[in-house]
Design a protein around this motif. Sequence first.
Motif, PDB file in Angstrom:
ATOM      1  N   PRO A  95       0.827  -1.219   0.000  1.00  0.00           N
ATOM      2  CA  PRO A  95       0.000   0.000   0.000  1.00  0.00           C
ATOM      3  C   PRO A  95       0.862   1.270   0.000  1.00  0.00           C
ATOM      4  O   PRO A  95       1.944   1.291   0.601  1.00  0.00           O
ATOM      5  N   PRO A  96       0.382   2.328  -0.641  1.00  0.00           N
ATOM      6  CA  PRO A  96       1.157   3.573  -0.677  1.00  0.00           C
ATOM      7  C   PRO A  96       1.402   4.175   0.706  1.00  0.00           C
ATOM      8  O   PRO A  96       2.380   4.888   0.904  1.00  0.00           O
ATOM      9  N   THR A  97       0.543   3.871   1.668  1.00  0.00           N
ATOM     10  CA  THR A  97       0.718   4.401   3.024  1.00  0.00           C
ATOM     11  C   THR A  97       1.931   3.799   3.730  1.00  0.00           C
ATOM     12  O   THR A  97       2.393   4.336   4.724  1.00  0.00           O
ATOM     13  N   GLU A  98       2.456   2.691   3.204  1.00  0.00           N
ATOM     14  CA  GLU A  98       3.621   2.024   3.807  1.00  0.00           C
ATOM     15  C   GLU A  98       4.910   2.338   3.054  1.00  0.00           C
ATOM     16  O   GLU A  98       5.936   1.731   3.307  1.00  0.00           O
ATOM     17  N   TRP A  99       4.867   3.296   2.131  1.00  0.00           N
ATOM     18  CA  TRP A  99       5.948   3.489   1.170  1.00  0.00           C
ATOM     19  C   TRP A  99       6.423   4.930   1.116  1.00  0.00           C
ATOM     20  O   TRP A  99       5.629   5.856   1.115  1.00  0.00           O
ATOM     21  N   LYS A 100       7.727   5.100   1.040  1.00  0.00           N
ATOM     22  CA  LYS A 100       8.302   6.421   0.813  1.00  0.00           C
ATOM     23  C   LYS A 100       9.342   6.283  -0.300  1.00  0.00           C
ATOM     24  O   LYS A 100      10.408   5.695  -0.097  1.00  0.00           O
ATOM     25  N   ASN A 101       9.013   6.801  -1.479  1.00  0.00           N
ATOM     26  CA  ASN A 101       9.883   6.706  -2.644  1.00  0.00           C
ATOM     27  C   ASN A 101      10.858   7.871  -2.631  1.00  0.00           C
ATOM     28  O   ASN A 101      10.461   9.024  -2.672  1.00  0.00           O
ATOM     29  N   GLU A 102      12.147   7.544  -2.575  1.00  0.00           N
ATOM     30  CA  GLU A 102      13.186   8.576  -2.570  1.00  0.00           C
ATOM     31  C   GLU A 102      14.181   8.346  -3.691  1.00  0.00           C
ATOM     32  O   GLU A 102      15.329   8.755  -3.602  1.00  0.00           O
ATOM     33  N   ALA A 103      13.737   7.682  -4.759  1.00  0.00           N
ATOM     34  CA  ALA A 103      14.635   7.333  -5.854  1.00  0.00           C
ATOM     35  C   ALA A 103      15.147   8.550  -6.614  1.00  0.00           C
ATOM     36  O   ALA A 103      16.013   8.421  -7.469  1.00  0.00           O
ATOM     37  N   ASP A 104      14.620   9.723  -6.319  1.00  0.00           N
ATOM     38  CA  ASP A 104      15.104  10.940  -6.972  1.00  0.00           C
ATOM     39  C   ASP A 104      16.226  11.620  -6.186  1.00  0.00           C
ATOM     40  O   ASP A 104      16.723  12.659  -6.585  1.00  0.00           O
ATOM     41  N   VAL A 105      16.630  11.021  -5.086  1.00  0.00           N
ATOM     42  CA  VAL A 105      17.699  11.573  -4.254  1.00  0.00           C
ATOM     43  C   VAL A 105      18.819  10.533  -4.183  1.00  0.00           C
ATOM     44  O   VAL A 105      18.808   9.645  -3.336  1.00  0.00           O
ATOM     45  N   ALA A 106      19.751  10.611  -5.116  1.00  0.00           N
ATOM     46  CA  ALA A 106      20.826   9.621  -5.187  1.00  0.00           C
ATOM     47  C   ALA A 106      21.790   9.769  -4.020  1.00  0.00           C
ATOM     48  O   ALA A 106      22.218  10.868  -3.693  1.00  0.00           O
ATOM     49  N   SER A 107      22.086   8.634  -3.387  1.00  0.00           N
ATOM     50  CA  SER A 107      23.017   8.630  -2.271  1.00  0.00           C
ATOM     51  C   SER A 107      23.519   7.211  -2.061  1.00  0.00           C
ATOM     52  O   SER A 107      22.764   6.248  -2.220  1.00  0.00           O
ATOM     53  N   LEU A 108      24.772   7.109  -1.664  1.00  0.00           N
ATOM     54  CA  LEU A 108      25.363   5.793  -1.434  1.00  0.00           C
ATOM     55  C   LEU A 108      24.701   5.093  -0.251  1.00  0.00           C
ATOM     56  O   LEU A 108      24.522   3.881  -0.255  1.00  0.00           O
ATOM     57  N   GLU A 109      24.308   5.835   0.773  1.00  0.00           N
ATOM     58  CA  GLU A 109      23.776   5.229   1.989  1.00  0.00           C
ATOM     59  C   GLU A 109      22.267   5.324   2.111  1.00  0.00           C
ATOM     60  O   GLU A 109      21.689   4.770   3.028  1.00  0.00           O
ATOM     61  N   LYS A 110      21.624   6.031   1.197  1.00  0.00           N
ATOM     62  CA  LYS A 110      20.182   6.214   1.276  1.00  0.00           C
ATOM     63  C   LYS A 110      19.497   5.307   0.250  1.00  0.00           C
ATOM     64  O   LYS A 110      19.839   5.331  -0.925  1.00  0.00           O
ATOM     65  N   PRO A 111      18.518   4.523   0.676  1.00  0.00           N
ATOM     66  CA  PRO A 111      17.834   3.641  -0.276  1.00  0.00           C
ATOM     67  C   PRO A 111      16.919   4.422  -1.220  1.00  0.00           C
ATOM     68  O   PRO A 111      16.558   5.565  -0.948  1.00  0.00           O
ATOM     69  N   ASP A 112      16.549   3.774  -2.313  1.00  0.00           N
ATOM     70  CA  ASP A 112      15.644   4.400  -3.280  1.00  0.00           C
ATOM     71  C   ASP A 112      14.244   4.569  -2.706  1.00  0.00           C
ATOM     72  O   ASP A 112      13.512   5.474  -3.089  1.00  0.00           O
ATOM     73  N   ALA A 113      13.866   3.687  -1.810  1.00  0.00           N
ATOM     74  CA  ALA A 113      12.569   3.785  -1.136  1.00  0.00           C
ATOM     75  C   ALA A 113      12.681   3.112   0.222  1.00  0.00           C
ATOM     76  O   ALA A 113      13.603   2.327   0.476  1.00  0.00           O
ATOM     77  N   LEU A 114      11.739   3.433   1.087  1.00  0.00           N
ATOM     78  CA  LEU A 114      11.619   2.754   2.372  1.00  0.00           C
ATOM     79  C   LEU A 114      10.207   2.193   2.478  1.00  0.00           C
ATOM     80  O   LEU A 114       9.230   2.902   2.248  1.00  0.00           O
ATOM     81  N   TRP A 115      10.134   0.922   2.829  1.00  0.00           N
ATOM     82  CA  TRP A 115       8.849   0.256   3.023  1.00  0.00           C
ATOM     83  C   TRP A 115       8.713  -0.019   4.519  1.00  0.00           C
ATOM     84  O   TRP A 115       9.570  -0.653   5.123  1.00  0.00           O
ATOM     85  N   THR A 116       7.644   0.479   5.100  1.00  0.00           N
ATOM     86  CA  THR A 116       7.392   0.252   6.525  1.00  0.00           C
ATOM     87  C   THR A 116       6.149  -0.629   6.651  1.00  0.00           C
ATOM     88  O   THR A 116       5.022  -0.127   6.638  1.00  0.00           O
ATOM     89  N   PRO A 117       6.354  -1.954   6.718  1.00  0.00           N
ATOM     90  CA  PRO A 117       5.210  -2.876   6.807  1.00  0.00           C
ATOM     91  C   PRO A 117       4.429  -2.689   8.103  1.00  0.00           C
ATOM     92  O   PRO A 117       4.952  -2.137   9.077  1.00  0.00           O
ATOM     93  N   PRO A 118       3.190  -3.149   8.133  1.00  0.00           N
ATOM     94  CA  PRO A 118       2.397  -3.054   9.367  1.00  0.00           C
ATOM     95  C   PRO A 118       3.135  -3.696  10.536  1.00  0.00           C
ATOM     96  O   PRO A 118       3.789  -4.718  10.374  1.00  0.00           O
ATOM     97  N   GLY A 119       3.037  -3.062  11.659  1.00  0.00           N
ATOM     98  CA  GLY A 119       3.702  -3.586  12.852  1.00  0.00           C
ATOM     99  C   GLY A 119       5.135  -3.126  12.994  1.00  0.00           C
ATOM    100  O   GLY A 119       5.740  -3.294  14.027  1.00  0.00           O
ATOM    101  N   ALA A 120       5.696  -2.539  11.956  1.00  0.00           N
ATOM    102  CA  ALA A 120       7.091  -2.112  12.005  1.00  0.00           C
ATOM    103  C   ALA A 120       7.250  -0.754  12.686  1.00  0.00           C
ATOM    104  O   ALA A 120       8.329  -0.396  13.096  1.00  0.00           O
TER     105      ALA A 120
END
Length: 188
Positions: A95-120
């Motif tokens: 679901p989009p509520t569990e997702w943060k897309n950051e693929a437009d911010v290139a970085s060696l240590e930063k992922p392209d997106a973060l998924w926060t599943p329920p309960g996390a």
Amino acid sequence: MSHTITFFEQTKEGLKASLRADKVLTSEQIKRHFPQALDYAKAYPNRVVHVSATKRGPERRVRFYGLDQAALQQEASTLRHLVLAAELRLSQGIPPTEWKNEADVASLEKPDALWTPPGAHGEAKPVPVEIDIGTYSRERIRHKLLHYDRRYGSQLWGTTSASRMSMIHDMATELQVHNYRLILLNFP
């Protein structure tokens, strides 16, 4: 007086929520995942760009949609990265509520997106998501695999190439990174 939400309203809101989470989607993604909202999507800003699915693949014309013009003014390679991260989310039913897309911010240590599943929330770390279409060096992949393993404990990777998928799997095995998942993506 209660208001019954129609299927169209649900689909329209689903498209809007996806554009908020993913920043951009292609016309093909909208046709596939939000077919009832296709006419509604035409009201959003859009831009046609020539882009390839892989580092050395042939270019084709792709129409990108965003909530605002600013999202569409990025380089073709950044737009490609954003929609591939979105395709991973959509193909896995996240679901989009569990997702943060950051693929437009290139970085060696930063992922392209973060998924926060329920309960996390507060109980576990979010899952970093990485998209590689053949542009990352072996050293960059090695660094990301180890960094995400130490920092997050799990990770999700998407790629458009079976050979790239195999290389990432072999490297993760060599580095003894165990809690990861690889997804082969079709360019949307």
